[in-house]
Design a protein around this motif. Structure first.
Motif, PDB file in Angstrom:
ATOM      1  N   GLY A   1       0.892  -1.113  -0.010  1.00 43.84           N
ATOM      2  CA  GLY A   1      -0.060   0.070   0.071  1.00 43.84           C
ATOM      3  C   GLY A   1       0.976   1.275  -0.001  1.00 43.84           C
ATOM      4  N   GLU A   2       0.360   2.278  -0.800  1.00 45.39           N
ATOM      5  CA  GLU A   2       1.134   3.583  -0.626  1.00 45.39           C
ATOM      6  C   GLU A   2       1.008   4.309   0.637  1.00 45.39           C
TER       7      GLU A   2
ATOM      8  N   GLN B   1      -4.995   7.078  -3.910  1.00 47.49           N
ATOM      9  CA  GLN B   1      -4.195   6.093  -3.163  1.00 47.49           C
ATOM     10  C   GLN B   1      -4.178   4.638  -4.038  1.00 47.49           C
ATOM     11  N   VAL B   2      -2.911   4.026  -3.995  1.00 47.07           N
ATOM     12  CA  VAL B   2      -2.964   2.750  -4.795  1.00 47.07           C
ATOM     13  C   VAL B   2      -2.342   1.601  -3.926  1.00 47.07           C
ATOM     14  N   ARG B   3      -3.249   0.542  -4.107  1.00 49.30           N
ATOM     15  CA  ARG B   3      -2.753  -0.520  -3.537  1.00 49.30           C
ATOM     16  C   ARG B   3      -2.626  -1.541  -4.596  1.00 49.30           C
ATOM     17  N   GLN B   4      -1.440  -2.735  -4.529  1.00 54.28           N
ATOM     18  CA  GLN B   4      -1.165  -3.795  -5.238  1.00 54.28           C
ATOM     19  C   GLN B   4      -0.972  -4.920  -4.604  1.00 54.28           C
ATOM     20  N   GLY B   5      -1.269  -6.082  -5.264  1.00 54.76           N
ATOM     21  CA  GLY B   5      -0.890  -7.071  -4.708  1.00 54.76           C
ATOM     22  C   GLY B   5      -0.571  -8.313  -5.757  1.00 54.76           C
TER      23      GLY B   5
ATOM     24  N   VAL C   1       1.477 -15.572 -12.842  1.00 55.95           N
ATOM     25  CA  VAL C   1       1.684 -14.477 -11.946  1.00 55.95           C
ATOM     26  C   VAL C   1       0.387 -13.470 -12.138  1.00 55.95           C
ATOM     27  N   ALA C   2      -0.241 -12.942 -11.166  1.00 59.38           N
ATOM     28  CA  ALA C   2      -1.256 -12.222 -10.999  1.00 59.38           C
ATOM     29  C   ALA C   2      -0.976 -10.870 -10.342  1.00 59.38           C
ATOM     30  N   LEU C   3      -1.264  -9.693 -11.080  1.00 62.01           N
ATOM     31  CA  LEU C   3      -1.190  -8.310 -10.124  1.00 62.01           C
ATOM     32  C   LEU C   3      -2.436  -7.807 -10.170  1.00 62.01           C
ATOM     33  N   VAL C   4      -2.925  -7.660  -8.780  1.00 62.86           N
ATOM     34  CA  VAL C   4      -4.152  -6.936  -8.662  1.00 62.86           C
ATOM     35  C   VAL C   4      -3.904  -5.693  -8.025  1.00 62.86           C
ATOM     36  N   VAL C   5      -4.351  -4.364  -8.863  1.00 62.12           N
ATOM     37  CA  VAL C   5      -4.154  -3.135  -8.305  1.00 62.12           C
ATOM     38  C   VAL C   5      -5.744  -2.386  -8.254  1.00 62.12           C
ATOM     39  N   GLN C   6      -5.856  -1.689  -7.246  1.00 61.82           N
ATOM     40  CA  GLN C   6      -6.916  -1.041  -6.621  1.00 61.82           C
ATOM     41  C   GLN C   6      -6.461   0.386  -6.438  1.00 61.82           C
ATOM     42  N   SER C   7      -7.351   1.671  -7.040  1.00 60.92           N
ATOM     43  CA  SER C   7      -6.976   2.768  -6.495  1.00 60.92           C
ATOM     44  C   SER C   7      -8.210   3.521  -6.301  1.00 60.92           C
ATOM     45  N   ARG C   8      -8.123   4.766  -5.630  1.00 58.32           N
ATOM     46  CA  ARG C   8      -9.231   5.499  -5.120  1.00 58.32           C
ATOM     47  C   ARG C   8      -8.787   6.907  -5.024  1.00 58.32           C
ATOM     48  N   ARG C   9      -9.656   7.897  -5.572  1.00 59.30           N
ATOM     49  CA  ARG C   9      -9.381   9.180  -5.303  1.00 59.30           C
ATOM     50  C   ARG C   9      -9.821   9.269  -4.168  1.00 59.30           C
TER      51      ARG C   9
ATOM     52  N   PHE D   1      -9.736  -5.119  -0.005  1.00 57.05           N
ATOM     53  CA  PHE D   1      -8.691  -5.173  -1.012  1.00 57.05           C
ATOM     54  C   PHE D   1      -8.120  -6.750  -0.593  1.00 57.05           C
ATOM     55  N   HIS D   2      -7.831  -7.037   0.766  1.00 60.57           N
ATOM     56  CA  HIS D   2      -7.320  -8.341   1.028  1.00 60.57           C
ATOM     57  C   HIS D   2      -8.330  -9.215   0.754  1.00 60.57           C
ATOM     58  N   GLN D   3      -9.741  -9.125   0.833  1.00 60.63           N
ATOM     59  CA  GLN D   3     -10.685 -10.297   0.327  1.00 60.63           C
ATOM     60  C   GLN D   3     -10.567 -10.281  -1.175  1.00 60.63           C
ATOM     61  N   THR D   4     -10.296  -9.211  -1.719  1.00 54.94           N
ATOM     62  CA  THR D   4     -10.324  -9.310  -3.281  1.00 54.94           C
ATOM     63  C   THR D   4      -9.027 -10.312  -3.608  1.00 54.94           C
ATOM     64  N   LEU D   5      -7.988 -10.007  -2.945  1.00 59.71           N
ATOM     65  CA  LEU D   5      -6.864 -10.969  -3.217  1.00 59.71           C
ATOM     66  C   LEU D   5      -7.222 -12.494  -2.958  1.00 59.71           C
ATOM     67  N   ILE D   6      -7.687 -12.684  -1.913  1.00 63.31           N
ATOM     68  CA  ILE D   6      -8.211 -13.969  -1.621  1.00 63.31           C
ATOM     69  C   ILE D   6      -9.243 -14.658  -2.572  1.00 63.31           C
TER      70      ILE D   6
END
Length: 54
Positions: A3-4, A12-16, A24-32, A42-47
């Motif tokens: 997390g940034e 703000q951007v989070r990546q996992g 290999v997968a990259l999950v990115v979420q951002s929010r203004r 975000f953790h639930q999304t990764l799971i």
């Protein structure tokens, strides 16, 4: 999960990263805004994405 750190700008951007076999997968979420991206959803999304890859 990365997390940034504060202070972040207008968004703000989070990546996992997920690994399943040779994929290999990259999950990115951002929010203004100042609130940033919530950590638990975000953790639930990764799971869930990991379960889909597995």
């Amino acid at each position: 999960m990365f997390g940034e750190q504060k202070p972040f700008g207008a968004a703000q951007v989070r990546q996992g990263y997920l690994v399943s076999g040779d994929t290999v997968a990259l999950v990115v979420q951002s929010r203004r805004g100042g609130g940033g991206t919530p950590r638990i959803p975000f953790h639930q999304t990764l799971i869930l994405q990991n379960q889909l890859l597995g």
